[in-house]
Design a protein around this motif. Structure first.
Motif, PDB file in Angstrom:
ATOM      1  N   PRO A  99       0.968  -1.235  -0.085  1.00 49.33           N
ATOM      2  CA  PRO A  99       0.212   0.176  -0.143  1.00 49.33           C
ATOM      3  C   PRO A  99       0.926   1.359  -0.056  1.00 49.33           C
ATOM      4  CG  PRO A  99      -0.704  -1.711   1.529  1.00 49.33           C
ATOM      5  CD  PRO A  99       0.627  -2.310   1.131  1.00 49.33           C
ATOM      6  N   GLY A 100       0.303   1.980  -0.725  1.00 50.32           N
ATOM      7  CA  GLY A 100       1.339   3.237  -0.723  1.00 50.32           C
ATOM      8  C   GLY A 100       2.321   3.655  -2.032  1.00 50.32           C
ATOM      9  N   THR A 101       2.530   2.313  -2.609  1.00 56.83           N
ATOM     10  CA  THR A 101       3.437   2.253  -3.777  1.00 56.83           C
ATOM     11  C   THR A 101       2.846   3.254  -4.969  1.00 56.83           C
ATOM     12  OG1 THR A 101       4.291   0.117  -3.199  1.00 56.83           O
ATOM     13  CG2 THR A 101       4.977   0.657  -5.144  1.00 56.83           C
ATOM     14  N   ASP A 102       3.779   3.810  -5.600  1.00 60.04           N
ATOM     15  CA  ASP A 102       3.434   4.701  -6.802  1.00 60.04           C
ATOM     16  C   ASP A 102       3.053   3.773  -7.906  1.00 60.04           C
ATOM     17  OD1 ASP A 102       2.909   6.971  -8.200  1.00 60.04           O
ATOM     18  OD2 ASP A 102       4.872   7.298  -8.742  1.00 60.04           O
ATOM     19  N   LEU A 103       1.987   4.108  -8.618  1.00 57.23           N
ATOM     20  CA  LEU A 103       1.912   3.235  -9.826  1.00 57.23           C
ATOM     21  C   LEU A 103       2.791   3.308 -10.878  1.00 57.23           C
ATOM     22  CD1 LEU A 103      -0.291   1.672 -11.348  1.00 57.23           C
ATOM     23  CD2 LEU A 103      -1.518   3.671 -12.139  1.00 57.23           C
ATOM     24  N   GLN A 104       3.579   4.636 -10.974  1.00 58.36           N
ATOM     25  CA  GLN A 104       4.549   4.684 -12.011  1.00 58.36           C
ATOM     26  C   GLN A 104       5.676   3.779 -11.553  1.00 58.36           C
ATOM     27  OE1 GLN A 104       4.759   6.512 -14.809  1.00 58.36           O
ATOM     28  NE2 GLN A 104       6.657   5.294 -15.310  1.00 58.36           N
ATOM     29  N   ARG A 105       5.936   3.523 -10.402  1.00 60.72           N
ATOM     30  CA  ARG A 105       7.048   2.658 -10.004  1.00 60.72           C
ATOM     31  C   ARG A 105       6.834   1.012 -10.382  1.00 60.72           C
ATOM     32  NH1 ARG A 105      11.211   1.298  -7.282  1.00 60.72           N
ATOM     33  NH2 ARG A 105      11.125  -0.302  -5.522  1.00 60.72           N
ATOM     34  N   LEU A 106       5.278   0.736 -10.288  1.00 56.83           N
ATOM     35  CA  LEU A 106       4.934  -0.603 -10.545  1.00 56.83           C
ATOM     36  C   LEU A 106       5.269  -0.716 -12.032  1.00 56.83           C
ATOM     37  CD1 LEU A 106       3.537  -3.196 -10.143  1.00 56.83           C
ATOM     38  CD2 LEU A 106       1.331  -2.005 -10.101  1.00 56.83           C
ATOM     39  N   ALA A 107       4.911   0.443 -12.737  1.00 58.09           N
ATOM     40  CA  ALA A 107       4.732   0.217 -14.418  1.00 58.09           C
ATOM     41  C   ALA A 107       6.248   0.113 -14.745  1.00 58.09           C
ATOM     42  CB  ALA A 107       4.028   1.586 -14.961  1.00 58.09           C
ATOM     43  N   ASP A 108       7.208   0.751 -14.120  1.00 57.82           N
ATOM     44  CA  ASP A 108       8.723   0.988 -14.416  1.00 57.82           C
ATOM     45  C   ASP A 108       9.172  -0.701 -14.086  1.00 57.82           C
ATOM     46  OD1 ASP A 108       8.708   3.295 -15.079  1.00 57.82           O
ATOM     47  OD2 ASP A 108       9.428   4.218 -13.110  1.00 57.82           O
ATOM     48  N   VAL A 109       8.962  -1.194 -12.812  1.00 55.84           N
ATOM     49  CA  VAL A 109       9.305  -2.543 -12.693  1.00 55.84           C
ATOM     50  C   VAL A 109       8.655  -3.475 -13.601  1.00 55.84           C
ATOM     51  CG1 VAL A 109       9.044  -4.626 -10.858  1.00 55.84           C
ATOM     52  CG2 VAL A 109       9.603  -2.124 -10.101  1.00 55.84           C
ATOM     53  N   LEU A 110       7.303  -3.505 -14.123  1.00 56.37           N
ATOM     54  CA  LEU A 110       6.779  -4.357 -15.026  1.00 56.37           C
ATOM     55  C   LEU A 110       7.585  -4.088 -16.475  1.00 56.37           C
ATOM     56  CD1 LEU A 110       2.939  -3.988 -14.049  1.00 56.37           C
ATOM     57  CD2 LEU A 110       4.426  -5.927 -13.794  1.00 56.37           C
ATOM     58  N   ALA A 111       7.821  -2.911 -16.888  1.00 50.21           N
ATOM     59  CA  ALA A 111       8.497  -2.734 -18.032  1.00 50.21           C
ATOM     60  C   ALA A 111       9.878  -3.312 -17.990  1.00 50.21           C
ATOM     61  CB  ALA A 111       8.577  -1.313 -18.478  1.00 50.21           C
ATOM     62  N   ALA A 112      10.560  -3.220 -16.902  1.00 44.63           N
ATOM     63  CA  ALA A 112      11.843  -3.904 -16.869  1.00 44.63           C
ATOM     64  C   ALA A 112      12.039  -5.312 -16.878  1.00 44.63           C
ATOM     65  CB  ALA A 112      12.812  -3.328 -15.562  1.00 44.63           C
ATOM     66  N   LEU A 113      10.935  -5.889 -16.137  1.00 43.49           N
ATOM     67  CA  LEU A 113      10.748  -7.392 -16.327  1.00 43.49           C
ATOM     68  C   LEU A 113      10.587  -7.778 -17.619  1.00 43.49           C
ATOM     69  CD1 LEU A 113       9.300  -8.040 -12.867  1.00 43.49           C
ATOM     70  CD2 LEU A 113      11.633  -8.192 -13.346  1.00 43.49           C
ATOM     71  N   ARG A 114       9.546  -7.121 -18.152  1.00 42.95           N
ATOM     72  CA  ARG A 114       9.228  -7.433 -19.743  1.00 42.95           C
ATOM     73  C   ARG A 114      10.512  -7.280 -20.514  1.00 42.95           C
ATOM     74  NH1 ARG A 114       4.575 -10.124 -21.086  1.00 42.95           N
ATOM     75  NH2 ARG A 114       2.901  -9.197 -19.680  1.00 42.95           N
ATOM     76  N   ALA A 115      11.156  -6.154 -20.290  1.00 40.79           N
ATOM     77  CA  ALA A 115      12.522  -5.918 -21.214  1.00 40.79           C
ATOM     78  C   ALA A 115      13.441  -7.188 -21.042  1.00 40.79           C
ATOM     79  CB  ALA A 115      12.729  -4.610 -21.036  1.00 40.79           C
ATOM     80  N   ALA A 116      13.630  -7.825 -19.719  1.00 42.98           N
ATOM     81  CA  ALA A 116      14.407  -8.778 -19.483  1.00 42.98           C
ATOM     82  C   ALA A 116      14.014 -10.130 -20.004  1.00 42.98           C
ATOM     83  CB  ALA A 116      14.595  -8.866 -18.020  1.00 42.98           C
ATOM     84  N   GLY A 117      12.474 -10.131 -20.508  1.00 44.90           N
ATOM     85  CA  GLY A 117      12.321 -11.343 -21.413  1.00 44.90           C
ATOM     86  C   GLY A 117      11.253 -12.149 -20.509  1.00 44.90           C
ATOM     87  N   PHE A 118      10.995 -11.793 -19.110  1.00 45.81           N
ATOM     88  CA  PHE A 118       9.925 -12.432 -18.653  1.00 45.81           C
ATOM     89  C   PHE A 118       8.801 -12.183 -19.041  1.00 45.81           C
ATOM     90  CE2 PHE A 118      13.545 -11.640 -15.694  1.00 45.81           C
ATOM     91  CZ  PHE A 118      13.941 -12.852 -15.215  1.00 45.81           C
ATOM     92  N   SER A 119       7.652 -13.122 -19.235  1.00 45.37           N
ATOM     93  CA  SER A 119       6.612 -13.068 -19.840  1.00 45.37           C
ATOM     94  C   SER A 119       5.324 -13.446 -18.933  1.00 45.37           C
ATOM     95  CB  SER A 119       6.525 -14.042 -21.347  1.00 45.37           C
ATOM     96  OG  SER A 119       6.718 -15.092 -20.922  1.00 45.37           O
TER      97      SER A 119
END
Length: 125
Positions: A99-119
């Motif tokens: 709770p309290g985590t910024d949505l932009q932080r979540l989007a950045d982590v998801l984008a980094a994991l997608r870029a690393a190849g995790f699907s």
């Protein structure tokens, strides 16, 4: 007797201000419209996959840090740690923002994991 003034011809209202307003609204909506496709992050629906296999892969996001299975890591460490814990990029990874985590932080982590190849990323509460 009463003397009334001579009846004057009725004046018709001017349409110029109304036409100006219509053109201003047209320009406003043309400038405010968004053309093109927005960037999006695809997430699979929960419960649609098979049985869990392999070690746990829980990524916890807080406003200040990222934790992989309870251990604080930075972004390159998170990608490297998940690479060691997965057999293939299609192995499921559970992401839980605090709770309290910024949505932009979540989007950045998801984008980094997608870029690393995790699907197979699953977002939980």
């Amino acid at each position: 007797m009463f003397a009334f003034a001579a009846p004057r011809r009725r004046r018709r209202p001017s349409l110029t201000p109304m036409i100006d307003v219509v053109f201003l609204l047209l320009v406003f909506f043309m400038l405010a419209a968004r053309f093109g496709q927005d960037a999006g992050i695809e997430l699979g629906l929960a419960g649609g996959g098979g049985a869990w296999s392999g070690p746990p892969r829980l990524v916890e996001l807080t406003p200040d840090e990222s934790r992989l299975n309870g251990v604080a890591v930075d972004m390159p460490g998170l990608v490297a740690g998940l690479g060691r814990l997965t057999d293939s990029p299609a192995d499921p990874i559970v992401i839980r923002p605090a709770p309290g985590t910024d949505l932009q932080r979540l989007a950045d982590v998801l984008a980094a994991l997608r870029a690393a190849g995790f699907s197979a990323l699953a977002l939980v509460e």
